[in-house]
Write a protein that holds these residues in place. Structure first.
Motif, short mmCIF file in Angstrom:
data_model
loop_
_atom_site.label_atom_id
_atom_site.label_comp_id
_atom_site.label_asym_id
_atom_site.label_seq_id
_atom_site.Cartn_x
_atom_site.Cartn_y
_atom_site.Cartn_z
N GLY A 26 38.14 25.15 55.62
CA GLY A 26 37.49 24.37 54.58
C GLY A 26 36.35 25.04 53.90
O GLY A 26 35.94 26.20 54.50
N PHE A 27 35.56 24.73 52.95
CA PHE A 27 34.62 25.06 52.22
C PHE A 27 33.41 25.21 53.08
O PHE A 27 33.01 24.10 53.68
N GLU A 28 32.67 26.38 53.43
CA GLU A 28 31.48 26.46 53.85
C GLU A 28 30.17 26.89 53.35
O GLU A 28 29.25 27.39 53.90
N GLY A 29 30.36 26.67 52.00
CA GLY A 29 28.98 27.21 51.37
C GLY A 29 29.09 28.55 50.52
O GLY A 29 28.19 29.08 50.19
N VAL A 30 30.25 29.44 50.96
CA VAL A 30 30.32 30.76 50.65
C VAL A 30 31.89 30.85 49.85
O VAL A 30 32.88 31.00 50.39
N GLY A 31 31.48 31.02 48.43
CA GLY A 31 32.80 31.00 47.74
C GLY A 31 32.69 32.10 46.73
O GLY A 31 31.47 32.90 46.77
N PHE A 32 33.72 32.89 46.24
CA PHE A 32 33.84 33.94 45.31
C PHE A 32 34.36 33.86 44.31
O PHE A 32 35.71 33.44 44.04
N ALA A 33 34.07 34.41 42.92
CA ALA A 33 34.92 34.54 41.91
C ALA A 33 34.81 35.85 41.33
O ALA A 33 33.83 36.62 41.30
N VAL A 34 36.09 36.22 40.86
CA VAL A 34 35.94 37.73 39.98
C VAL A 34 35.18 37.47 38.82
O VAL A 34 35.22 36.63 37.86
N SER A 35 34.29 38.47 38.52
CA SER A 35 33.20 38.57 37.31
C SER A 35 34.39 38.50 36.16
O SER A 35 35.44 39.13 36.06
N ALA A 36 33.82 37.74 34.91
CA ALA A 36 34.57 37.71 33.78
C ALA A 36 34.67 39.09 33.33
O ALA A 36 35.67 39.89 32.51
N LYS A 37 33.58 39.95 33.44
CA LYS A 37 33.74 41.50 33.06
C LYS A 37 35.12 42.15 33.49
O LYS A 37 35.63 42.80 32.85
N VAL A 38 35.13 42.09 34.85
CA VAL A 38 36.35 42.47 35.59
C VAL A 38 37.73 41.94 34.97
O VAL A 38 38.43 42.87 34.97
N ALA A 39 37.53 40.59 35.08
CA ALA A 39 38.84 40.14 34.38
C ALA A 39 39.27 40.40 33.16
O ALA A 39 40.60 40.74 32.93
N GLN A 40 38.33 40.66 32.07
CA GLN A 40 38.58 41.08 30.83
C GLN A 40 39.03 42.72 30.72
O GLN A 40 40.10 42.95 30.12
N ARG A 41 38.50 43.50 31.65
CA ARG A 41 38.62 44.72 31.69
C ARG A 41 40.25 45.03 32.20
O ARG A 41 41.00 45.84 31.77
N VAL A 42 40.38 44.29 33.35
CA VAL A 42 41.97 44.41 33.95
C VAL A 42 43.00 43.73 33.08
O VAL A 42 44.01 44.68 33.08
N LEU A 43 42.63 42.61 32.55
CA LEU A 43 43.76 41.80 31.98
C LEU A 43 43.86 42.24 30.54
O LEU A 43 45.18 42.16 29.64
N LEU A 44 42.97 42.26 29.74
CA LEU A 44 42.84 42.32 28.26
C LEU A 44 42.54 43.71 27.76
O LEU A 44 43.25 44.05 26.83
N THR A 45 41.89 44.49 28.64
CA THR A 45 41.86 45.97 28.03
C THR A 45 42.94 46.78 28.65
O THR A 45 43.47 47.55 27.95
N ALA A 46 42.89 46.88 29.91
CA ALA A 46 44.09 47.75 30.64
C ALA A 46 45.40 47.27 30.57
O ALA A 46 46.28 47.80 30.95
N LYS A 47 45.57 45.71 30.66
CA LYS A 47 46.79 44.99 30.47
C LYS A 47 47.58 45.49 31.80
O LYS A 47 48.73 46.00 31.51
N ALA A 48 46.72 45.11 32.94
CA ALA A 48 47.35 45.45 34.15
C ALA A 48 49.02 45.11 34.42
O ALA A 48 49.28 43.71 34.08
#
Length: 378
Positions: A243-265
């Motif tokens: 379960g959650f123990e206070g340490v979570g991670f999210a992909v930064s919006a900058k990376v998400a935009q580059r991968v999905l909208l610019t490079a169109k992985a």
């Protein structure tokens, strides 16, 4: 025997003083207090000049009402091997979160939610479901882009923010569907910015660490800044309990935009395990590394290529694997290399192909190397 109490001169004379109301203060006391007020005001003005104007943040309830219509549940169906291989495959439902980012029906989510899904549907705040399909995905970055097959009449897409402006300590909110509880809000802070090493879509990989509560079902959901802009896509947690123990991670919006909208992985629709070192020797690979296919999504490019998924559960050392599937050795002439060093190059190659261009894969099947080829789908 207790000594008699000693008193100071002040204590002996205080009873002879007359208590006065504030209006009876002496002129000297009033002047001193006025000076303190003036000095305090000057100091306060100096601090305000140093810090700049105070920005009023919108209340969390107002922020939630503003962005909640853009948050969606992502429901999937995919085939999975049962505990008894002879029983064949079974269809299991999956659940994640996502965020609408455009008026034409594009939704960002996590790659691990939809990568091998046979069917995908997006559920909005009003409870209505809309079919969707994957148009871009990167398992290395763990982000994916969906396109609604048909769109609601009224859409409220969220704005993508500049994640580079986030500082450690900044407040953020996460909205998603933990354990299926749709549109649940949790509040936290940016705990850290992590450079994960390696390259995705020509740039560095970065994760945002947070103490905002994240649980099963939150994957793919948005992380918002206090202006209501998407600054991250929830990916995973670090846990020993499950379960959650206070340490979570999210992909930064900058990376998400580059991968999905610019490079169109390019979405392959395949998931697997990298074989190297001892595992490469166990599977008798003709090269230092290969990609053991675990699952393949129905109708995906991998399925059209004829790539075979694993069917027999097995445990080798600490690895839980599905055996019997193809082992990919090369894509487009680019060999699979140890530590996944060539995976970004392969992803870039596939993304740059135009519809109709040939996709080729060399795979180890039944001890022999086979060559598979199709034209890139539109």
């Amino acid at each position: 025997m207790r000594r008699p109490r000693r008193t100071s001169p002040c204590a002996t004379t205080i009873s002879s003083f007359t208590l006065r109301s504030p209006r009876h203060r002496s002129r000297r006391m009033v002047v001193r207090q006025r000076r303190r007020v003036v000095v305090g005001a000057v100091r306060g003005a100096a601090l305000l000049a140093l810090w700049g104007p105070v920005q009023a943040q919108q209340p969390l309830s107002e922020l939630f009402r503003k962005v909640s219509p853009s948050v969606v549940l992502v429901r999937t169906l995919e085939r999975s091997v049962t505990a008894d291989p002879q029983a064949g495959l079974t269809t299991i439902p999956g659940l994640g979160s996502g965020v609408l980012i455009s008026a034409d029906g594009k939704v960002m989510t996590a790659a691990h939610v939809v990568q091998t899904a046979d069917r995908v549907a997006v559920q909005f705040l009003d409870g209505k479901l809309y079919p969707a399909h994957v148009v871009a995905s990167s398992t290395r970055a763990d982000v994916a882009l969906l396109q609604l097959d048909r769109t609601p009449i009224a859409l409220s897409p969220a704005r993508l923010g500049d994640s580079d402006k986030l500082d450690v300590g900044d407040q953020i909110v996460v909205i998603g569907a933990p354990y299926g509880l749709g549109h649940s809000l949790t509040v936290g802070h940016v705990s850290g910015r992590l450079a994960m090493g390696g390259v995705v879509s020509g740039g560095p990989m970065e994760m945002l660490q947070t103490d905002a509560s994240i649980n099963m079902g939150n994957s793919g959901g948005p992380m918002f800044n206090m202006d209501g802009e998407v600054v991250g896509i929830v990916s995973r947690i670090l846990t020993q309990s499950g379960g959650f123990e206070g340490v979570g991670f999210a992909v930064s919006a900058k990376v998400a935009q580059r991968v999905l909208l610019t490079a169109k992985a390019f979405w392959t629709g395949v998931d697997g395990v990298l074989l190297q070192d001892t595992l490469a020797q166990i599977f008798n690979l003709p090269q230092p590394a290969g990609f053991l296919v675990q699952q393949v999504a129905t109708g995906s490019p991998a399925a059209l290529l004829g790539i075979r998924a694993g069917t027999w559960p097995a445990k080798i050392g600490t690895e839980q694997l599905l055996l019997g599937g193809d082992i990919v050795l090369a894509v487009g002439g680019i060999a699979i290399t140890p530590n996944g060093a060539s995976l970004d190059q392969i992803q870039s190659h596939l993304s740059q192909l135009r519809p109709g261009d040939s996709i080729t894969v060399n795979a180890l099947r039944g001890g022999k190397v086979v060559r598979l080829s199709i034209a890139k789908p539109r």
